[in-house]
Structures are given as C-alpha cells and as structure tokens.
Design a protein around this motif. Sequence first.
Motif, short mmCIF file in Angstrom:
data_model
loop_
_atom_site.label_atom_id
_atom_site.label_comp_id
_atom_site.label_asym_id
_atom_site.label_seq_id
_atom_site.Cartn_x
_atom_site.Cartn_y
_atom_site.Cartn_z
N LYS A 68 0.84 -1.21 0.00
CA LYS A 68 0.00 0.00 0.00
C LYS A 68 0.88 1.26 0.00
N SER A 69 1.91 1.28 0.84
CA SER A 69 2.83 2.42 0.85
C SER A 69 3.54 2.56 -0.50
N ASN A 100 2.41 1.87 -3.36
CA ASN A 100 1.47 2.45 -4.34
C ASN A 100 1.17 3.92 -4.08
N GLU A 101 1.43 4.39 -2.86
CA GLU A 101 1.04 5.75 -2.50
C GLU A 101 2.22 6.74 -2.42
N SER A 144 2.00 2.13 6.07
CA SER A 144 0.72 2.64 5.57
C SER A 144 -0.38 2.58 6.63
N ARG A 193 0.48 15.80 -8.65
CA ARG A 193 0.41 14.96 -7.45
C ARG A 193 -0.28 15.70 -6.30
N THR A 219 -4.00 15.63 -6.88
CA THR A 219 -4.53 14.30 -6.57
C THR A 219 -4.65 14.11 -5.07
N TRP A 220 -3.64 14.54 -4.33
CA TRP A 220 -3.65 14.40 -2.85
C TRP A 220 -4.83 15.14 -2.25
N LYS A 242 -8.55 14.03 -2.41
CA LYS A 242 -8.97 12.97 -1.49
C LYS A 242 -9.27 13.51 -0.09
#
Length: 308
Positions: free
Chosen positions: A150-151, A153-154, A178, A273, A276-277, A280
């Motif tokens: 997960k980390s 991917n992020e 993560s 980026r 995108t951040w 969310k």
Amino acid sequence: MKKNLKGIVIAGPTGVGKTDLSIKLAKEINSEIISADASQIYKELNIGTAKISPKEMQGVKHYMIDVADPCSDYSVGDFEKEVNKILFEKENNLESKNKNIMLVGGTGLYIKSITDGFANLPPKNEKIREELSSKSLEELQEILKDLDKKSYNEIDLFNKLRLIRAIEVCYLTNGKFSELRMKNIKNNNYKFLKIFLNRNRDELYERINLRVEIMIKNGLVEEAKKVYNKYRKNLYKISSIGYKELFLYFEHKITFDCAIELIKKESRNYAKRQLTWFKKEKNYIVYNFSEMSECEIIEDILKRWKNF
C-alpha cells in the motif's frame, strides 16, 4: 476542557498563487503565517523553492522557513512537533494571543499532521538509515513493495528519503507504514477553515513554466552550484525540484536545456500529485483563480471566516 481555537489553511499546487493571497488575507485578519512547504524549511534553497523574501512578507510574521540544513533528515514528525509548539506558545502568550494563524503551503502531509493529527511513529534509527542509504532507488522500491504494498502504491517512489523512512518504520515496528501512519493523534486545540486554491490546468502549467524561467534569470543555477559544491558528499539527501536536476547537469549527465525542461516537467508533475492528494482530503473549500479574481476569493474567505 479548553475551547477550540481557529485557524485557516491556504493550500494549493505549486505556482497557483498562495503566497500573494495569503499575505493580503493575513493583513485583513491580523494573522501570522506558518509555512507548510517541505522545501522552504531548508536553508540555502531559496530561488528554486520560491521562498518568500523578507520584503515580500510585508511585515507579516512567518514561521517554519529556514529551519533546517539542506542535508538534514527533516521529517513530517519534526514539522508536527515544531508547529504544535508554536501553536501552544501562541495560545498561552498574551502578546501573540490576539494574532490569528494561517497554515500556508502545498505539502499535504505537513498540513494534515497539524489539522488531523500525526501518528506516533518510532524515531529515526541511524544504523538502519546508513544501511538503506547505500542502496539504489530501485532496490529501495523493491524492498518497500515486499514490506508494504500500500505504501509502495502511494509514496513518491523517486524520493529516496521517503522510501528510507517508510522501510525504516516497517523494520522497527514489524508493521506496515501505511497502517501505522493512519493512527493519528492531534496535538493542538485548533480547528481549521480549509481553503484550496486552484487554476485551470493549462493556465497553471503555463505559470509553472514561466516561473522556472524567472528562477533561472534570478540566479537559480548559481545558487544550485553553491549548494552542489558545499554538500557534494550528501547530494542524494537534497531532493527539491530545481536542484536535483541541475546537479545532473553539473555532473555532465544531461545538458543545460534538458535540465531546464526537466525542472519544468517535474514541477508540473508535482502540481499534478498535489491536486490528486488534496482531492482525497475532506472539508476543503475550493476556489479557482481562472474563474474568480483574487479580490473575490479573499472577500468570500473573509465571510466564511467570520462565521467559522
């Protein structure tokens, strides 16, 4: 139980116009400003980080600028501790009690650590860091992928320090970075009116490209050369856009024109980026400079602030 105090967040992508608006707004509400920019905390990195000058501050007090050496391992945790210390002192100091506070910048993790809290992660481990520092980006990416998908991917996979920190936390806790970083503890009594500034993409990218050209005219190459010569042994620790690309040019790995184009490209990608951040994130009021004037935006923020 202390009552909640209030502050304002002014967030947005690089080059959008946060600095000018924040100064004007700060004067309107008698506010001080805490910078939430992961590059502007570093001394000596001035032109490439679009660091506000004393003249541009126009008498508005700023915090969290020039607080660390360019090669120091400054983390989100360090930022969170320092800013909450500032907020605590403001809350209890009669002289600064009547001043409002604004958190201004584009580093999402820095802002979130103050508005939502920060996970109590283990401190740095020099032995682990030294071992990981000798590995290549690709090796670190693979290690993180195995430990915490997960980390992987992020996270920004090209930021060596971020990769090392995520792996370090996994090693020290036998857990996943993560998951651990989501267990937040908020260490201040402030509630924040959250503002996000934006522009239409073409306009934003045009501003970013122009800003890079202005930085070059203002002496970015000379500034980067000084930093390069001074910290040559630890250049991998300096990951700020505008510097790492010029370091490649100084090492004859790319041409000067290629370095400039790369700075523009990396700046645009960084803005993407950031967008995108923040998409969310919750409870942000979005203003678009392409659709509203700066005066209209400030006027609307002031109305919301009054009722917040």
